[in-house]
Scaffold this motif. Structure first.
Motif, PDB file in Angstrom:
ATOM      1  N   ASP A  62       7.059  14.888 -14.476  1.00 33.33           N
ATOM      2  CA  ASP A  62       8.340  15.015 -15.164  1.00 33.33           C
ATOM      3  C   ASP A  62       9.069  13.672 -15.224  1.00 33.33           C
ATOM      4  O   ASP A  62       9.849  13.430 -16.139  1.00 33.33           O
ATOM      5  CB  ASP A  62       9.233  16.032 -14.442  1.00 33.33           C
ATOM      6  CG  ASP A  62       8.625  17.417 -14.420  1.00 33.33           C
ATOM      7  OD1 ASP A  62       8.147  17.864 -15.483  1.00 33.33           O
ATOM      8  OD2 ASP A  62       8.614  18.047 -13.340  1.00 33.33           O
ATOM      9  N   LYS A  63       8.795  12.829 -14.223  1.00 37.93           N
ATOM     10  CA  LYS A  63       9.477  11.533 -14.154  1.00 37.93           C
ATOM     11  C   LYS A  63       8.539  10.477 -13.588  1.00 37.93           C
ATOM     12  O   LYS A  63       7.799  10.739 -12.638  1.00 37.93           O
ATOM     13  CB  LYS A  63      10.722  11.626 -13.272  1.00 37.93           C
ATOM     14  CG  LYS A  63      11.492  10.325 -13.121  1.00 37.93           C
ATOM     15  CD  LYS A  63      12.626  10.447 -12.123  1.00 37.93           C
ATOM     16  CE  LYS A  63      13.766  11.261 -12.688  1.00 37.93           C
ATOM     17  NZ  LYS A  63      14.961  11.212 -11.790  1.00 37.93           N
ATOM     18  N   LEU A  64       8.587   9.288 -14.180  1.00 38.08           N
ATOM     19  CA  LEU A  64       7.875   8.133 -13.645  1.00 38.08           C
ATOM     20  C   LEU A  64       8.880   7.176 -13.020  1.00 38.08           C
ATOM     21  O   LEU A  64       9.908   6.852 -13.626  1.00 38.08           O
ATOM     22  CB  LEU A  64       7.098   7.407 -14.746  1.00 38.08           C
ATOM     23  CG  LEU A  64       5.914   8.132 -15.374  1.00 38.08           C
ATOM     24  CD1 LEU A  64       5.213   7.221 -16.382  1.00 38.08           C
ATOM     25  CD2 LEU A  64       4.926   8.591 -14.314  1.00 38.08           C
ATOM     26  N   VAL A  65       8.557   6.708 -11.816  1.00 31.25           N
ATOM     27  CA  VAL A  65       9.397   5.756 -11.111  1.00 31.25           C
ATOM     28  C   VAL A  65       8.669   4.419 -11.073  1.00 31.25           C
ATOM     29  O   VAL A  65       7.690   4.253 -10.340  1.00 31.25           O
ATOM     30  CB  VAL A  65       9.711   6.241  -9.681  1.00 31.25           C
ATOM     31  CG1 VAL A  65      10.615   5.246  -8.963  1.00 31.25           C
ATOM     32  CG2 VAL A  65      10.357   7.617  -9.720  1.00 31.25           C
ATOM     33  N   ASP A  66       9.123   3.473 -11.863  1.00 29.66           N
ATOM     34  CA  ASP A  66       8.511   2.143 -11.951  1.00 29.66           C
ATOM     35  C   ASP A  66       9.019   1.303 -10.778  1.00 29.66           C
ATOM     36  O   ASP A  66      10.232   1.097 -10.627  1.00 29.66           O
ATOM     37  CB  ASP A  66       8.898   1.502 -13.284  1.00 29.66           C
ATOM     38  CG  ASP A  66       8.156   0.203 -13.552  1.00 29.66           C
ATOM     39  OD1 ASP A  66       7.785  -0.493 -12.586  1.00 29.66           O
ATOM     40  OD2 ASP A  66       7.968  -0.135 -14.736  1.00 29.66           O
ATOM     41  N   ILE A  67       8.095   0.799  -9.945  1.00 28.53           N
ATOM     42  CA  ILE A  67       8.499   0.069  -8.737  1.00 28.53           C
ATOM     43  C   ILE A  67       8.347  -1.446  -8.875  1.00 28.53           C
ATOM     44  O   ILE A  67       8.436  -2.176  -7.886  1.00 28.53           O
ATOM     45  CB  ILE A  67       7.693   0.548  -7.510  1.00 28.53           C
ATOM     46  CG1 ILE A  67       6.198   0.246  -7.675  1.00 28.53           C
ATOM     47  CG2 ILE A  67       7.929   2.039  -7.269  1.00 28.53           C
ATOM     48  CD1 ILE A  67       5.397   0.494  -6.413  1.00 28.53           C
ATOM     49  N   ASN A  68       8.178  -1.939 -10.087  1.00 26.92           N
ATOM     50  CA  ASN A  68       7.880  -3.354 -10.273  1.00 26.92           C
ATOM     51  C   ASN A  68       9.041  -4.299  -9.964  1.00 26.92           C
ATOM     52  O   ASN A  68       8.838  -5.521  -9.911  1.00 26.92           O
ATOM     53  CB  ASN A  68       7.368  -3.599 -11.694  1.00 26.92           C
ATOM     54  CG  ASN A  68       5.896  -3.243 -11.826  1.00 26.92           C
ATOM     55  OD1 ASN A  68       5.039  -3.883 -11.233  1.00 26.92           O
ATOM     56  ND2 ASN A  68       5.612  -2.187 -12.592  1.00 26.92           N
ATOM     57  N   LEU A  69      10.250  -3.770  -9.766  1.00 29.76           N
ATOM     58  CA  LEU A  69      11.369  -4.622  -9.374  1.00 29.76           C
ATOM     59  C   LEU A  69      11.409  -4.882  -7.873  1.00 29.76           C
ATOM     60  O   LEU A  69      12.168  -5.736  -7.410  1.00 29.76           O
ATOM     61  CB  LEU A  69      12.698  -3.991  -9.824  1.00 29.76           C
ATOM     62  CG  LEU A  69      12.941  -3.931 -11.332  1.00 29.76           C
ATOM     63  CD1 LEU A  69      14.282  -3.262 -11.618  1.00 29.76           C
ATOM     64  CD2 LEU A  69      12.902  -5.325 -11.942  1.00 29.76           C
ATOM     65  N   LEU A  70      10.598  -4.171  -7.107  1.00 26.76           N
ATOM     66  CA  LEU A  70      10.612  -4.356  -5.656  1.00 26.76           C
ATOM     67  C   LEU A  70       9.869  -5.641  -5.276  1.00 26.76           C
ATOM     68  O   LEU A  70       8.885  -6.021  -5.913  1.00 26.76           O
ATOM     69  CB  LEU A  70       9.958  -3.158  -4.955  1.00 26.76           C
ATOM     70  CG  LEU A  70      10.599  -1.788  -5.191  1.00 26.76           C
ATOM     71  CD1 LEU A  70       9.922  -0.743  -4.316  1.00 26.76           C
ATOM     72  CD2 LEU A  70      12.098  -1.826  -4.925  1.00 26.76           C
ATOM     73  N   PRO A  71      10.302  -6.323  -4.207  1.00 24.32           N
ATOM     74  CA  PRO A  71       9.677  -7.587  -3.784  1.00 24.32           C
ATOM     75  C   PRO A  71       8.408  -7.349  -2.961  1.00 24.32           C
ATOM     76  O   PRO A  71       8.372  -7.611  -1.748  1.00 24.32           O
ATOM     77  CB  PRO A  71      10.776  -8.248  -2.959  1.00 24.32           C
ATOM     78  CG  PRO A  71      11.508  -7.088  -2.349  1.00 24.32           C
ATOM     79  CD  PRO A  71      11.491  -5.999  -3.395  1.00 24.32           C
ATOM     80  N   LEU A  72       7.361  -6.864  -3.626  1.00 21.15           N
ATOM     81  CA  LEU A  72       6.147  -6.473  -2.911  1.00 21.15           C
ATOM     82  C   LEU A  72       4.901  -7.183  -3.444  1.00 21.15           C
ATOM     83  O   LEU A  72       3.801  -6.641  -3.377  1.00 21.15           O
ATOM     84  CB  LEU A  72       5.947  -4.952  -2.996  1.00 21.15           C
ATOM     85  CG  LEU A  72       7.034  -4.083  -2.371  1.00 21.15           C
ATOM     86  CD1 LEU A  72       6.758  -2.604  -2.637  1.00 21.15           C
ATOM     87  CD2 LEU A  72       7.147  -4.348  -0.875  1.00 21.15           C
ATOM     88  N   LYS A  73       5.078  -8.401  -3.960  1.00 16.48           N
ATOM     89  CA  LYS A  73       3.936  -9.155  -4.483  1.00 16.48           C
ATOM     90  C   LYS A  73       3.453 -10.236  -3.521  1.00 16.48           C
ATOM     91  O   LYS A  73       2.573 -11.020  -3.849  1.00 16.48           O
ATOM     92  CB  LYS A  73       4.304  -9.794  -5.828  1.00 16.48           C
ATOM     93  CG  LYS A  73       4.583  -8.780  -6.927  1.00 16.48           C
ATOM     94  CD  LYS A  73       4.878  -9.473  -8.246  1.00 16.48           C
ATOM     95  CE  LYS A  73       5.123  -8.447  -9.349  1.00 16.48           C
ATOM     96  NZ  LYS A  73       5.413  -9.097 -10.651  1.00 16.48           N
ATOM     97  N   GLY A  91       2.332  -2.344   1.627  1.00 15.64           N
ATOM     98  CA  GLY A  91       1.265  -3.335   1.609  1.00 15.64           C
ATOM     99  C   GLY A  91       0.196  -3.018   2.628  1.00 15.64           C
ATOM    100  O   GLY A  91       0.163  -1.925   3.212  1.00 15.64           O
ATOM    101  N   VAL A  92      -0.687  -3.982   2.833  1.00 15.15           N
ATOM    102  CA  VAL A  92      -1.757  -3.858   3.829  1.00 15.15           C
ATOM    103  C   VAL A  92      -1.809  -5.136   4.656  1.00 15.15           C
ATOM    104  O   VAL A  92      -1.424  -6.219   4.198  1.00 15.15           O
ATOM    105  CB  VAL A  92      -3.137  -3.610   3.178  1.00 15.15           C
ATOM    106  CG1 VAL A  92      -3.156  -2.277   2.461  1.00 15.15           C
ATOM    107  CG2 VAL A  92      -3.509  -4.726   2.222  1.00 15.15           C
ATOM    108  N   GLU A  93      -2.288  -4.990   5.887  1.00 23.03           N
ATOM    109  CA  GLU A  93      -2.521  -6.139   6.756  1.00 23.03           C
ATOM    110  C   GLU A  93      -3.961  -6.140   7.223  1.00 23.03           C
ATOM    111  O   GLU A  93      -4.494  -5.092   7.610  1.00 23.03           O
ATOM    112  CB  GLU A  93      -1.593  -6.110   7.973  1.00 23.03           C
ATOM    113  CG  GLU A  93      -0.178  -6.551   7.664  1.00 23.03           C
ATOM    114  CD  GLU A  93       0.690  -6.658   8.903  1.00 23.03           C
ATOM    115  OE1 GLU A  93       1.754  -7.287   8.808  1.00 23.03           O
ATOM    116  OE2 GLU A  93       0.303  -6.095   9.956  1.00 23.03           O
TER     117      GLU A  93
END
Length: 326
Positions: free
Chosen positions: A45-56, A212-214
Protein backbone atom coordinates in the motif's frame (compact mmCIF):
# COMPACT_ATOMS: atom_id res chain seq x y z
CA UNK A 1 0.39 -2.94 -10.55
CA UNK A 2 -1.99 -1.41 -8.02
CA UNK A 3 -1.71 2.21 -6.90
CA UNK A 4 0.42 2.89 -3.84
CA UNK A 5 1.60 5.75 -1.68
CA UNK A 6 5.23 6.87 -1.80
CA UNK A 7 7.07 8.67 0.99
CA UNK A 8 10.73 9.61 1.47
CA UNK A 9 11.46 10.28 5.16
CA UNK A 10 14.61 12.18 6.07
CA UNK A 11 15.30 10.55 9.44
CA UNK A 12 15.74 7.04 10.78
CA UNK A 13 12.96 7.52 13.31
CA UNK A 14 10.54 8.65 10.60
CA UNK A 15 11.39 5.53 8.58
CA UNK A 16 10.80 3.29 11.59
CA UNK A 17 7.47 4.99 12.27
CA UNK A 18 6.42 4.53 8.65
CA UNK A 19 7.40 0.88 8.24
CA UNK A 20 5.58 -0.15 11.41
CA UNK A 21 2.27 0.37 9.55
CA UNK A 22 0.72 -2.69 7.79
CA UNK A 23 1.09 -2.90 4.02
CA UNK A 24 4.35 -0.95 3.96
CA UNK A 25 7.58 -1.87 2.17
CA UNK A 26 11.01 -0.26 2.22
CA UNK A 27 12.56 0.62 -1.14
CA UNK A 28 16.16 1.61 -1.87
CA UNK A 29 17.48 0.58 -5.30
CA UNK A 30 14.28 -1.32 -6.11
CA UNK A 31 16.01 -3.85 -8.36
CA UNK A 32 14.00 -6.74 -6.90
CA UNK A 33 10.97 -5.11 -5.29
CA UNK A 34 9.82 -3.31 -8.45
CA UNK A 35 9.93 -6.59 -10.41
CA UNK A 36 7.82 -8.27 -7.73
CA UNK A 37 5.29 -5.44 -7.87
CA UNK A 38 5.09 -5.52 -11.67
CA UNK A 39 4.37 -9.25 -11.62
CA UNK A 40 1.77 -8.99 -8.87
CA UNK A 41 3.79 -11.12 -6.46
CA UNK A 42 3.66 -8.33 -3.89
CA UNK A 43 1.34 -5.33 -3.73
CA UNK A 44 2.29 -2.87 -0.96
CA UNK A 45 0.00 0.00 0.00
CA UNK A 46 2.95 2.29 0.68
CA UNK A 47 6.62 2.45 -0.29
CA UNK A 48 9.08 4.06 2.11
CA UNK A 49 12.15 5.32 0.24
CA UNK A 50 15.15 5.31 2.61
CA UNK A 51 17.71 6.92 0.30
CA UNK A 52 17.90 10.12 2.38
CA UNK A 53 19.36 8.22 5.34
CA UNK A 54 23.16 8.42 5.89
CA UNK A 55 23.80 4.72 5.30
CA UNK A 56 26.27 4.68 2.39
CA UNK A 57 29.38 4.58 4.55
CA UNK A 58 32.23 2.10 4.06
CA UNK A 59 34.86 2.32 6.78
CA UNK A 60 37.13 0.63 9.29
CA UNK A 61 35.94 0.39 12.89
CA UNK A 62 37.34 -1.27 16.00
CA UNK A 63 35.24 -4.32 15.09
CA UNK A 64 36.44 -4.61 11.48
CA UNK A 65 34.97 -3.34 8.22
CA UNK A 66 31.54 -1.68 8.40
CA UNK A 67 29.41 -1.25 5.28
CA UNK A 68 26.21 0.80 5.31
CA UNK A 69 22.95 -0.67 4.08
CA UNK A 70 22.67 1.89 1.26
CA UNK A 71 26.18 1.35 -0.10
CA UNK A 72 25.87 0.34 -3.74
CA UNK A 73 27.06 -3.12 -4.75
CA UNK A 74 29.24 -1.59 -7.48
CA UNK A 75 30.88 0.84 -5.06
CA UNK A 76 31.53 -1.82 -2.42
CA UNK A 77 33.07 -4.20 -4.96
CA UNK A 78 35.65 -1.58 -5.99
CA UNK A 79 36.36 0.05 -2.63
CA UNK A 80 39.98 -0.25 -1.52
CA UNK A 81 39.01 -1.30 2.03
CA UNK A 82 37.07 -4.22 0.56
CA UNK A 83 39.48 -5.28 -2.20
CA UNK A 84 42.47 -5.17 0.16
CA UNK A 85 40.98 -6.57 3.36
CA UNK A 86 37.95 -8.63 2.27
CA UNK A 87 38.54 -9.59 -1.39
CA UNK A 88 36.13 -12.53 -1.12
CA UNK A 89 33.27 -10.05 -0.80
CA UNK A 90 34.47 -8.08 -3.83
CA UNK A 91 34.66 -11.27 -5.92
CA UNK A 92 31.15 -12.33 -4.93
CA UNK A 93 29.67 -8.93 -5.71
CA UNK A 94 31.28 -8.83 -9.15
CA UNK A 95 29.86 -12.29 -9.88
CA UNK A 96 26.32 -11.08 -9.23
CA UNK A 97 23.78 -9.63 -11.66
CA UNK A 98 24.84 -7.14 -14.36
CA UNK A 99 26.87 -3.92 -14.07
CA UNK A 100 23.68 -1.91 -14.49
CA UNK A 101 21.96 -3.70 -11.61
CA UNK A 102 25.05 -3.48 -9.40
CA UNK A 103 24.99 0.28 -9.94
CA UNK A 104 21.51 0.43 -8.40
CA UNK A 105 21.43 -2.47 -5.92
CA UNK A 106 22.27 -1.76 -2.29
CA UNK A 107 23.82 -3.98 0.37
CA UNK A 108 20.62 -3.99 2.43
CA UNK A 109 18.46 -4.65 -0.59
CA UNK A 110 20.71 -7.50 -1.68
CA UNK A 111 20.18 -9.10 1.71
CA UNK A 112 16.40 -8.71 1.42
CA UNK A 113 15.95 -9.98 -2.14
CA UNK A 114 13.57 -12.86 -2.60
CA UNK A 115 13.96 -16.18 -4.36
CA UNK A 116 13.93 -16.38 -8.16
CA UNK A 117 11.93 -19.63 -8.14
CA UNK A 118 9.67 -19.64 -11.20
CA UNK A 119 6.71 -20.89 -9.18
CA UNK A 120 7.10 -17.99 -6.75
CA UNK A 121 7.05 -15.48 -9.62
CA UNK A 122 4.13 -17.11 -11.47
CA UNK A 123 0.94 -16.08 -9.68
CA UNK A 124 -1.04 -18.78 -11.48
CA UNK A 125 1.00 -21.54 -9.81
CA UNK A 126 0.91 -22.87 -6.24
CA UNK A 127 3.61 -21.48 -3.94
CA UNK A 128 3.72 -21.66 -0.17
CA UNK A 129 6.20 -18.79 -0.07
CA UNK A 130 3.88 -16.45 -1.98
CA UNK A 131 0.56 -17.77 -0.64
CA UNK A 132 0.99 -20.03 2.41
CA UNK A 133 -0.98 -23.24 2.26
CA UNK A 134 -1.29 -23.45 -1.53
CA UNK A 135 1.46 -26.03 -2.00
CA UNK A 136 4.92 -26.11 -3.59
CA UNK A 137 4.81 -26.38 -7.38
CA UNK A 138 8.55 -26.97 -7.56
CA UNK A 139 8.48 -30.10 -5.41
CA UNK A 140 7.18 -32.26 -8.26
CA UNK A 141 7.76 -29.73 -11.01
CA UNK A 142 10.72 -28.14 -12.78
CA UNK A 143 13.25 -27.85 -9.96
CA UNK A 144 16.64 -27.73 -11.67
CA UNK A 145 17.68 -24.56 -9.78
CA UNK A 146 16.38 -25.66 -6.40
CA UNK A 147 17.70 -26.63 -2.97
CA UNK A 148 19.60 -29.75 -1.98
CA UNK A 149 20.14 -28.65 1.65
CA UNK A 150 17.77 -27.46 4.38
CA UNK A 151 14.56 -27.76 2.37
CA UNK A 152 11.20 -28.75 3.82
CA UNK A 153 7.96 -30.26 2.57
CA UNK A 154 6.74 -26.68 2.20
CA UNK A 155 9.46 -25.17 0.01
CA UNK A 156 12.64 -26.08 -1.91
CA UNK A 157 13.48 -22.60 -3.22
CA UNK A 158 17.01 -21.17 -2.95
CA UNK A 159 18.34 -17.78 -1.93
CA UNK A 160 19.65 -15.96 -5.03
CA UNK A 161 22.39 -13.70 -3.62
CA UNK A 162 26.12 -14.02 -4.27
CA UNK A 163 27.05 -11.25 -1.84
CA UNK A 164 25.27 -12.99 1.02
CA UNK A 165 27.27 -16.20 0.50
CA UNK A 166 30.51 -14.29 1.02
CA UNK A 167 29.16 -12.43 4.06
CA UNK A 168 28.07 -15.73 5.61
CA UNK A 169 31.53 -17.20 5.06
CA UNK A 170 33.23 -14.12 6.53
CA UNK A 171 31.30 -14.24 9.83
CA UNK A 172 29.65 -10.89 9.18
CA UNK A 173 27.23 -9.33 11.65
CA UNK A 174 24.00 -7.58 10.65
CA UNK A 175 23.27 -4.27 12.39
CA UNK A 176 19.54 -3.63 12.77
CA UNK A 177 17.59 -0.68 14.15
CA UNK A 178 14.16 -0.86 15.74
CA UNK A 179 12.08 1.18 18.13
CA UNK A 180 13.82 -0.54 21.04
CA UNK A 181 17.27 0.40 19.74
CA UNK A 182 19.94 -1.48 17.81
CA UNK A 183 20.56 -5.20 17.75
CA UNK A 184 23.38 -7.18 16.17
CA UNK A 185 22.88 -10.69 14.85
CA UNK A 186 25.28 -13.11 13.11
CA UNK A 187 24.81 -13.08 9.35
CA UNK A 188 24.30 -16.86 9.38
CA UNK A 189 21.26 -16.31 11.63
CA UNK A 190 19.70 -13.53 9.54
CA UNK A 191 18.17 -15.66 6.77
CA UNK A 192 15.82 -18.53 7.59
CA UNK A 193 15.31 -22.07 6.33
CA UNK A 194 11.75 -22.66 5.05
CA UNK A 195 10.48 -25.05 7.73
CA UNK A 196 6.73 -24.62 8.12
CA UNK A 197 6.86 -20.92 7.24
CA UNK A 198 8.61 -20.44 3.88
CA UNK A 199 6.91 -17.05 3.50
CA UNK A 200 9.41 -15.73 6.08
CA UNK A 201 12.78 -15.18 4.41
CA UNK A 202 14.66 -13.72 7.36
CA UNK A 203 14.51 -12.68 11.00
CA UNK A 204 13.98 -8.95 10.37
CA UNK A 205 10.83 -7.71 12.08
CA UNK A 206 8.36 -5.62 10.09
CA UNK A 207 9.18 -2.52 12.12
CA UNK A 208 12.97 -2.83 11.81
CA UNK A 209 15.58 -1.42 9.43
CA UNK A 210 18.95 -2.78 8.33
CA UNK A 211 21.67 -0.22 9.08
CA UNK A 212 24.58 -2.19 7.69
CA UNK A 213 26.95 -5.11 8.16
CA UNK A 214 30.28 -5.55 9.90
CA UNK A 215 32.97 -8.01 8.86
CA UNK A 216 35.56 -8.86 11.54
CA UNK A 217 39.24 -8.67 10.73
CA UNK A 218 40.72 -11.92 9.46
CA UNK A 219 43.77 -13.38 7.74
CA UNK A 220 42.01 -14.60 4.59
CA UNK A 221 42.95 -11.85 2.14
CA UNK A 222 45.76 -13.83 0.47
CA UNK A 223 43.80 -17.05 0.04
CA UNK A 224 40.19 -16.32 -0.91
CA UNK A 225 38.11 -17.29 -3.91
CA UNK A 226 34.49 -17.11 -5.04
CA UNK A 227 33.49 -19.67 -7.64
CA UNK A 228 30.10 -19.45 -9.33
CA UNK A 229 28.83 -22.18 -11.63
CA UNK A 230 26.01 -20.97 -13.88
CA UNK A 231 24.38 -21.61 -17.22
CA UNK A 232 26.00 -18.62 -18.89
CA UNK A 233 29.01 -16.47 -18.11
CA UNK A 234 27.16 -13.41 -16.85
CA UNK A 235 23.78 -12.24 -15.57
CA UNK A 236 22.72 -15.70 -14.41
CA UNK A 237 21.92 -17.07 -10.97
CA UNK A 238 24.13 -19.74 -9.49
CA UNK A 239 23.49 -23.41 -9.99
CA UNK A 240 26.11 -23.81 -7.27
CA UNK A 241 28.51 -21.24 -5.85
CA UNK A 242 31.23 -21.49 -3.21
CA UNK A 243 32.90 -18.83 -1.09
CA UNK A 244 36.22 -20.23 0.14
CA UNK A 245 38.71 -18.54 2.47
CA UNK A 246 41.83 -20.07 3.96
CA UNK A 247 44.61 -19.04 6.32
CA UNK A 248 47.69 -21.05 5.35
CA UNK A 249 51.01 -21.21 7.18
CA UNK A 250 53.90 -23.28 5.84
CA UNK A 251 51.54 -25.35 3.73
CA UNK A 252 49.16 -26.16 6.59
CA UNK A 253 45.66 -24.76 6.99
CA UNK A 254 45.33 -22.73 10.19
CA UNK A 255 41.75 -21.58 9.59
CA UNK A 256 39.06 -22.02 6.94
CA UNK A 257 35.68 -20.58 5.94
CA UNK A 258 33.27 -22.12 3.44
CA UNK A 259 29.76 -21.20 2.35
CA UNK A 260 27.61 -22.16 -0.62
CA UNK A 261 24.97 -20.48 -2.74
CA UNK A 262 22.33 -21.94 -5.03
CA UNK A 263 21.81 -24.92 -2.74
CA UNK A 264 19.55 -23.77 0.12
CA UNK A 265 16.89 -21.28 1.23
CA UNK A 266 19.72 -19.27 2.82
CA UNK A 267 23.49 -18.99 2.31
CA UNK A 268 24.69 -22.44 3.37
CA UNK A 269 27.67 -22.41 5.74
CA UNK A 270 29.80 -25.58 5.79
CA UNK A 271 30.94 -25.63 9.41
CA UNK A 272 31.93 -29.30 9.59
CA UNK A 273 33.95 -29.10 6.40
CA UNK A 274 35.75 -26.03 7.74
CA UNK A 275 36.72 -27.80 10.94
CA UNK A 276 37.96 -30.82 9.01
CA UNK A 277 40.44 -28.67 7.10
CA UNK A 278 42.18 -27.13 10.10
CA UNK A 279 45.63 -28.66 10.58
CA UNK A 280 45.53 -30.41 7.20
CA UNK A 281 47.92 -29.72 4.33
CA UNK A 282 46.54 -27.40 1.66
CA UNK A 283 46.25 -30.12 -0.96
CA UNK A 284 43.62 -31.29 -3.40
CA UNK A 285 43.21 -34.48 -1.36
CA UNK A 286 42.36 -32.50 1.78
CA UNK A 287 39.93 -30.35 -0.16
CA UNK A 288 38.17 -33.33 -1.75
CA UNK A 289 37.72 -34.96 1.66
CA UNK A 290 36.21 -31.76 3.07
CA UNK A 291 33.92 -31.51 0.05
CA UNK A 292 32.52 -34.99 0.62
CA UNK A 293 31.96 -34.19 4.30
CA UNK A 294 30.10 -31.04 3.26
CA UNK A 295 27.53 -33.10 1.36
CA UNK A 296 26.09 -34.85 4.41
CA UNK A 297 22.31 -34.43 4.39
CA UNK A 298 22.10 -33.32 0.77
CA UNK A 299 19.02 -34.44 -1.17
CA UNK A 300 18.05 -34.02 -4.81
CA UNK A 301 14.48 -33.60 -6.09
CA UNK A 302 14.80 -34.89 -9.64
CA UNK A 303 15.85 -32.16 -12.04
CA UNK A 304 18.39 -30.80 -9.55
CA UNK A 305 19.99 -34.11 -8.54
CA UNK A 306 23.02 -33.27 -10.69
CA UNK A 307 23.95 -30.79 -7.95
CA UNK A 308 24.86 -33.72 -5.70
CA UNK A 309 27.95 -34.19 -7.90
CA UNK A 310 28.40 -30.60 -8.98
CA UNK A 311 28.48 -29.22 -5.43
CA UNK A 312 31.46 -31.21 -4.05
CA UNK A 313 33.38 -30.67 -7.29
CA UNK A 314 32.78 -26.91 -6.96
CA UNK A 315 33.90 -26.90 -3.32
CA UNK A 316 37.12 -28.69 -4.23
CA UNK A 317 37.81 -26.36 -7.15
CA UNK A 318 37.13 -23.23 -5.11
CA UNK A 319 39.50 -24.39 -2.38
CA UNK A 320 42.20 -25.16 -4.97
CA UNK A 321 41.88 -21.63 -6.34
CA UNK A 322 41.94 -20.13 -2.84
CA UNK A 323 45.10 -22.06 -1.99
CA UNK A 324 46.81 -21.04 -5.23
CA UNK A 325 46.93 -24.56 -6.62
CA UNK A 326 45.24 -23.50 -9.86
Amino acid sequence: MKQFQYVKPATQQAVLDAVSKPGTKIIAGGTNLVDLMKRGVTAPDKLVDINLLPLKNIGITKNGLRIGALALNSVVSEHSFVTQNQPLLAMALKAGASPQLRNMATVGGNMMQRTRCGYFYDTTMPCNKRVPGTGCGAMEGVNRMHAIFGASSQCIAVHPSDMCVALAALDATVIIAGKKGERHIPFTAFHRLPGEHPELDNTLAKDELILGVEIPDNNFAKNSYYLKIRDRQSYAFALVSVAAALEIDNGLIKDARLAMGGVAHKPWRLFDAEKSLVGKPATEESFAQAAQLAMQGAKGYGNNSFKLKLAPATITEALKHAAGLV
